[in-house]
Design a protein around this motif. Structure first.
Motif, PDB file in Angstrom:
ATOM      1  N   GLU A 280       0.845  -1.562  -0.034  1.00  0.00           N
ATOM      2  CA  GLU A 280      -0.078  -0.053   0.099  1.00  0.00           C
ATOM      3  C   GLU A 280       0.753   1.246   0.049  1.00  0.00           C
ATOM      4  N   GLY A 281       2.301   1.105   0.383  1.00  0.00           N
ATOM      5  CA  GLY A 281       2.897   2.491   0.728  1.00  0.00           C
ATOM      6  C   GLY A 281       3.190   2.809  -0.877  1.00  0.00           C
ATOM      7  N   TYR A 282       3.430   1.806  -1.717  1.00  0.00           N
ATOM      8  CA  TYR A 282       3.653   2.287  -3.061  1.00  0.00           C
ATOM      9  C   TYR A 282       2.554   2.844  -3.624  1.00  0.00           C
ATOM     10  N   GLU A 283       1.324   2.180  -3.556  1.00  0.00           N
ATOM     11  CA  GLU A 283       0.173   2.876  -4.011  1.00  0.00           C
ATOM     12  C   GLU A 283      -0.250   4.216  -3.379  1.00  0.00           C
ATOM     13  N   SER A 284      -0.114   4.454  -2.133  1.00  0.00           N
ATOM     14  CA  SER A 284      -0.387   5.673  -1.623  1.00  0.00           C
ATOM     15  C   SER A 284       0.793   6.827  -1.629  1.00  0.00           C
ATOM     16  N   ALA A 285       1.793   6.465  -1.967  1.00  0.00           N
ATOM     17  CA  ALA A 285       2.990   7.452  -1.734  1.00  0.00           C
ATOM     18  C   ALA A 285       2.737   8.810  -2.573  1.00  0.00           C
ATOM     19  N   PRO A 286       2.299   8.675  -3.808  1.00  0.00           N
ATOM     20  CA  PRO A 286       2.107   9.840  -4.509  1.00  0.00           C
ATOM     21  C   PRO A 286       0.937  10.736  -3.755  1.00  0.00           C
ATOM     22  N   ALA A 287      -0.071  10.144  -3.237  1.00  0.00           N
ATOM     23  CA  ALA A 287      -1.037  10.710  -2.979  1.00  0.00           C
ATOM     24  C   ALA A 287      -0.732  11.665  -1.524  1.00  0.00           C
ATOM     25  N   VAL A 288       0.195  10.713  -0.817  1.00  0.00           N
ATOM     26  CA  VAL A 288       0.492  11.219   0.542  1.00  0.00           C
ATOM     27  C   VAL A 288       1.457  12.628   0.154  1.00  0.00           C
ATOM     28  N   ARG A 289       2.231  12.417  -0.858  1.00  0.00           N
ATOM     29  CA  ARG A 289       3.113  13.718  -1.226  1.00  0.00           C
ATOM     30  C   ARG A 289       2.215  14.951  -1.577  1.00  0.00           C
ATOM     31  N   GLU A 290       1.062  14.663  -2.519  1.00  0.00           N
ATOM     32  CA  GLU A 290       0.110  15.841  -2.785  1.00  0.00           C
ATOM     33  C   GLU A 290      -0.482  16.334  -1.606  1.00  0.00           C
ATOM     34  N   LEU A 291      -0.957  15.637  -0.719  1.00  0.00           N
ATOM     35  CA  LEU A 291      -1.410  15.898   0.263  1.00  0.00           C
ATOM     36  C   LEU A 291      -0.688  16.732   1.458  1.00  0.00           C
ATOM     37  N   ALA A 292       0.701  16.348   1.282  1.00  0.00           N
ATOM     38  CA  ALA A 292       1.577  17.072   2.112  1.00  0.00           C
ATOM     39  C   ALA A 292       1.816  18.530   1.712  1.00  0.00           C
ATOM     40  N   LEU A 293       1.878  18.466   0.166  1.00  0.00           N
ATOM     41  CA  LEU A 293       2.081  19.699  -0.546  1.00  0.00           C
ATOM     42  C   LEU A 293       1.021  20.664  -0.308  1.00  0.00           C
ATOM     43  N   ILE A 301      10.723  12.603   4.567  1.00  0.00           N
ATOM     44  CA  ILE A 301      11.016  11.206   4.323  1.00  0.00           C
ATOM     45  C   ILE A 301       9.815  10.672   3.488  1.00  0.00           C
ATOM     46  N   SER A 302       8.598  10.983   3.678  1.00  0.00           N
ATOM     47  CA  SER A 302       7.568  10.472   2.885  1.00  0.00           C
ATOM     48  C   SER A 302       7.682  10.992   1.238  1.00  0.00           C
ATOM     49  N   LEU A 303       8.180  12.174   1.353  1.00  0.00           N
ATOM     50  CA  LEU A 303       8.442  12.926  -0.097  1.00  0.00           C
ATOM     51  C   LEU A 303       9.350  12.208  -0.608  1.00  0.00           C
ATOM     52  N   ALA A 304      10.389  11.908  -0.193  1.00  0.00           N
ATOM     53  CA  ALA A 304      11.702  11.398  -0.740  1.00  0.00           C
ATOM     54  C   ALA A 304      11.218   9.807  -1.313  1.00  0.00           C
ATOM     55  N   VAL A 305      10.446   9.173  -0.445  1.00  0.00           N
ATOM     56  CA  VAL A 305       9.891   7.986  -0.987  1.00  0.00           C
ATOM     57  C   VAL A 305       9.140   8.094  -2.098  1.00  0.00           C
ATOM     58  N   ALA A 306       8.258   8.855  -2.201  1.00  0.00           N
ATOM     59  CA  ALA A 306       7.474   9.016  -3.311  1.00  0.00           C
ATOM     60  C   ALA A 306       8.157   9.383  -4.541  1.00  0.00           C
ATOM     61  N   ALA A 307       9.071  10.276  -4.495  1.00  0.00           N
ATOM     62  CA  ALA A 307      10.154  10.576  -5.542  1.00  0.00           C
ATOM     63  C   ALA A 307      10.696   9.551  -6.147  1.00  0.00           C
ATOM     64  N   LEU A 308      11.053   8.673  -5.068  1.00  0.00           N
ATOM     65  CA  LEU A 308      12.026   7.419  -5.693  1.00  0.00           C
ATOM     66  C   LEU A 308      10.862   6.415  -6.063  1.00  0.00           C
ATOM     67  N   LEU A 309       9.978   6.366  -5.780  1.00  0.00           N
ATOM     68  CA  LEU A 309       8.783   5.341  -6.365  1.00  0.00           C
ATOM     69  C   LEU A 309       8.396   5.702  -7.639  1.00  0.00           C
ATOM     70  N   CYS A 310       8.366   6.953  -7.802  1.00  0.00           N
ATOM     71  CA  CYS A 310       7.961   7.703  -8.991  1.00  0.00           C
ATOM     72  C   CYS A 310       9.083   7.920 -10.233  1.00  0.00           C
ATOM     73  N   GLY A 311      10.315   7.239  -9.894  1.00  0.00           N
ATOM     74  CA  GLY A 311      11.355   7.209 -10.735  1.00  0.00           C
ATOM     75  C   GLY A 311      11.887   8.511 -10.725  1.00  0.00           C
ATOM     76  N   GLU A 312      11.920   9.354  -9.770  1.00  0.00           N
ATOM     77  CA  GLU A 312      12.496  10.991 -10.031  1.00  0.00           C
ATOM     78  C   GLU A 312      13.880  10.895  -9.517  1.00  0.00           C
ATOM     79  N   THR A 313      14.269   9.876  -8.581  1.00  0.00           N
ATOM     80  CA  THR A 313      15.334   9.986  -7.900  1.00  0.00           C
ATOM     81  C   THR A 313      16.010   8.581  -7.803  1.00  0.00           C
TER      82      THR A 313
END
Ligand SMILES: NC(=O)c1ccc[n+]([C@@H]2O[C@H](COP(=O)([O-])OP(=O)(O)OC[C@H]3O[C@@H](n4cnc5c(N)ncnc54)[C@H](O)[C@@H]3O)[C@@H](O)[C@H]2O)c1
Ligand SMILES: O=P(O)(O)OC[C@H](O)CO
Length: 332
Positions: A280-293, A301-313
């Protein structure tokens, strides 16, 4: 109100484990699974071989593919992956009777809408009283009767108490709360943080880094929980801190093991290939990033995980970035 017949929607590992618990609690349980092979394996061998192998199910548990068969249940446990909660509840809506409570047992934030599961429930089954069941609980352990304790949150205290007694079984202890938002945020964010802890483990960064990630991650989930209207005390309970500690500490966790694979050099696609179960972390990470912003909550930490999972870093860049953040006071 006394509950006698429970419908469990979602025949994955957790839905099956909760059906087992409800059966032990003496309820007549109907588990709805989408997959014909799951239904067949439970009907013929009393085991969910696809998602919860090695566990024989209680005699009180029966199984169906049809949501319509749950129409006469007096309590519903909703356990699909979070990204499928809306479509699942929408499909169930014609068979839901007003007033039948729905206990949300999934952990995540809906992509696109950035909504919590209680919001999704309110939009799809507006006549359903809501409860949230969340906490440190690996399906395989719970279904074998090993001890566990979870948060059961319900705004209606009398209903919450009834559900607590209804769903308690030897070894399975729900603790009551009234703060649904706090209970939901903890469960959703710990999955993203467990990926970070797995990465740290996979990279061999050591126990000190692991403890720092858990503690600073807990600060992130608390800030977001409070910003969304939850209470810090709830997040500090089983549904937040408790689940964070469990999920970040064992490769039994699908989220932590995804992070481990990434830390050991696999790509996201390689790490997820061939998996039938959900991280679920993989599925929710982009939403968590958007919600944080959107809420202005600091969640590095959550934003870094989202960026990694989205292939940005990359994993190495994530570690460098987190370690080069400006020093600051611990409590903000
Ligand atoms: N497994 C655990 O130990 C555990 C413990 C607590 C909470 N949870 C939560 O329970 C939820 C379900 O996880 P799980 O572990 O039972 O699942 P799982 O990984 O064991 O199985 C995957 C599930 O996804 C379902 N699915 C796949 N495509 C779907 C679709 N299009 N629509 C609806 N459902 C679909 C499958 O039917 C199956 O039930 C998650 O939110 C998870 O975080 C799991
Ligand atoms: O395997 P995970 O990472 O989905 O974790 C399972 C449960 O949520 C632990 O409480």
């Amino acid at each position: 109100m006394e509950f006698k017949r429970a419908g469990v929607i979602g025949g994955g590992a957790w839905g099956t484990a909760l059906a087992q618990v409800a059966g032990w609690a003496g309820l007549d349980v109907l588990l709805q699974a989408r997959e014909p092979d799951v239904v067949e394996s439970i009907r013929e061998r009393r085991v969910n071989e696809a998602f919860l192998p090695g566990v024989t199910l209680d005699d009180h548990v029966s199984v169906t593919t049809e949501l319509s068969d749950l129409a006469d249940c007096d309590v519903i446990l909703a356990v699909p992956p979070a990204q499928h909660m809306r479509s699942t509840l929408t499909a169930f809506a014609p068979f839901h009777r007003a007033g039948v409570p729905v206990v949300l047992c999934s952990k995540g934030i809906e992509r696109g809408s950035l909504k919590l599961m209680t919001e999704v429930l309110a939009e799809t089954l507006p006549a359903a009283p809501a409860a949230v069941l969340s906490g440190p609980s690996f399906a395989g352990e719970v279904a074998r009767g090993l001890p566990s304790a979870v948060t059961l949150a319900c705004a209606d205290e009398a209903l919450g108490e009834e559900l607590m007694w209804t769903l308690s079984a030897p070894g399975f202890r729900p603790y009551l709360a009234t703060d649904l938002i706090g209970a939901e945020v903890g469960g959703a964010i710990k999955n993203v943080l467990a990926i970070a802890c797995g990465m740290s483990e996979g990279k061999g960064l050591g126990r000190s880094a692991h403890a720092a990630l858990i503690t600073r991650g807990f600060a992130e989930m608390t800030r977001l929980g409070v910003a969304l209207g939850g209470q810090a005390e709830t997040v500090a309970g089983l549904c937040g801190l408790g689940d964070l500690v469990l999920t970040c500490s064992s490769p039994q966790s699908r989220n932590m093991s995804l992070g481990l694979a990434l830390g050991q050099g696999q790509t996201v696609a390689e790490a997820l290939a061939g998996k039938r179960s959900v991280a679920e972390g993989y599925e929710s990470a982009p939403a968590v990033r958007e919600l944080a912003l959107k809420t202005g909550v600091d969640m590095p930490i959550s934003l870094a995980v989202a960026a990694l999972l989205c292939g940005e870093t990359t994993v190495d860049a994530v570690i460098d970035n987190l370690l080069s953040r400006p020093l600051k006071v611990e409590r903000d």
